[in-house]
Scaffold this motif. Sequence first.
Motif, short mmCIF file in Angstrom:
data_model
loop_
_atom_site.label_atom_id
_atom_site.label_comp_id
_atom_site.label_asym_id
_atom_site.label_seq_id
_atom_site.Cartn_x
_atom_site.Cartn_y
_atom_site.Cartn_z
N PHE A 1 -0.22 -1.47 -15.19
CA PHE A 1 -0.83 -0.87 -14.01
C PHE A 1 -1.56 -1.91 -13.17
N ALA A 2 -2.20 -2.85 -13.84
CA ALA A 2 -2.90 -3.91 -13.10
C ALA A 2 -1.91 -4.76 -12.30
N ALA A 3 -0.76 -5.09 -12.90
CA ALA A 3 0.23 -5.92 -12.22
C ALA A 3 0.85 -5.20 -11.03
N ALA A 4 0.93 -3.87 -11.10
CA ALA A 4 1.53 -3.09 -10.02
C ALA A 4 0.56 -2.75 -8.90
N HIS A 5 -0.72 -3.02 -9.12
CA HIS A 5 -1.76 -2.64 -8.16
C HIS A 5 -1.52 -3.30 -6.80
N PRO A 6 -1.81 -2.61 -5.70
CA PRO A 6 -1.60 -3.20 -4.37
C PRO A 6 -2.25 -4.56 -4.17
N SER A 7 -3.43 -4.77 -4.74
CA SER A 7 -4.12 -6.05 -4.56
C SER A 7 -3.41 -7.22 -5.21
N ARG A 8 -2.48 -6.93 -6.11
CA ARG A 8 -1.77 -7.99 -6.84
C ARG A 8 -0.39 -8.28 -6.24
N GLN A 9 -0.07 -7.66 -5.12
CA GLN A 9 1.26 -7.84 -4.53
C GLN A 9 1.31 -9.03 -3.59
N PRO A 10 2.48 -9.67 -3.44
CA PRO A 10 2.56 -10.87 -2.60
C PRO A 10 2.24 -10.61 -1.13
N ASP A 11 2.38 -9.36 -0.67
CA ASP A 11 2.10 -9.05 0.74
C ASP A 11 0.73 -8.40 0.93
N ALA A 12 -0.12 -8.43 -0.10
CA ALA A 12 -1.44 -7.81 0.01
C ALA A 12 -2.24 -8.48 1.12
N GLU A 13 -2.99 -7.67 1.83
CA GLU A 13 -3.81 -8.18 2.94
C GLU A 13 -5.27 -7.85 2.69
N ARG B 1 0.81 -1.22 0.00
CA ARG B 1 0.00 0.00 0.00
C ARG B 1 0.84 1.27 0.00
N SER B 2 2.14 1.16 -0.07
CA SER B 2 2.99 2.34 -0.16
C SER B 2 2.85 2.95 -1.54
N SER B 3 2.39 4.19 -1.61
CA SER B 3 2.22 4.82 -2.93
C SER B 3 3.57 5.07 -3.59
N ALA B 4 4.61 5.32 -2.80
CA ALA B 4 5.94 5.52 -3.38
C ALA B 4 6.46 4.23 -4.01
N ALA B 5 6.27 3.12 -3.33
CA ALA B 5 6.67 1.83 -3.91
C ALA B 5 5.81 1.48 -5.10
N TYR B 6 4.54 1.82 -5.02
CA TYR B 6 3.60 1.59 -6.13
C TYR B 6 4.07 2.31 -7.39
N ARG B 7 4.58 3.53 -7.24
CA ARG B 7 5.12 4.29 -8.40
C ARG B 7 6.20 3.49 -9.11
#
Length: 214
Positions: free
Chosen positions: A202-214, A8-14
């Motif tokens: 953009f879909a692959a970078a989305h927070p919901s698609r990350q391995p640590d998503a909660e 959920r870090s917007s900086a990492a999301y960028r």
Amino acid sequence: MKLYTYYRSSAAYRVRIGLQLKGLAYESIPVHLARDGGEQLHDSYRAINPGALVPCLVDGELTLSQSLAILEYLEEKYPETPLLPGDAAGRARVRALALIVACDIHPLNNLRVLRYLGSELRLAEAGQTAWYQHWVREGLQVIETHLARDTQTGAFCHGDTPGLADCCLIPQVFNARRFDVDLTGYPLIATIAARAAELPAFAAAHPSRQPDAE
């Protein structure tokens, strides 16, 4: 490459968006910003990034912090699928739009700022939310005005191809929605965000698609 990130870090999301747009492979290493007192504050992570923030990119022997510095590095090292236009004026405009997010909006609403408002200044959760919403609305209005008046605006922030400005804007839109900011007053931003959501990068970078998503 290794990217120390938090979903959920917007900086990492960028940075994740930039990596995806450029088609670059990387290993995602989650750093949980809320668990165990904040894993970013642990000595083991401070040894990697003394600023105790995400993202942090490790490419061989190079370790880089700060999302825009990382994106500029990727742009220079991997110029294919550029994030910046070819002309000086265009590059300056794109950087300016990106910096409105990275310098004018995000620092005022970073997790550590919100925590300070609560723990040290005793501002209730409703007050913290009002603080967040105020500064997001201020910044998004500036971006919306630039997009509306500049002829360089296209399907995305600059022209019809997503770039550095979109890498910064889309995570900020995600966070704005998390904090119930009404986006109806920013139609161009909302349209760009909807268009970006249709792209695989953009879909692959989305927070919901990350391995640590909660």
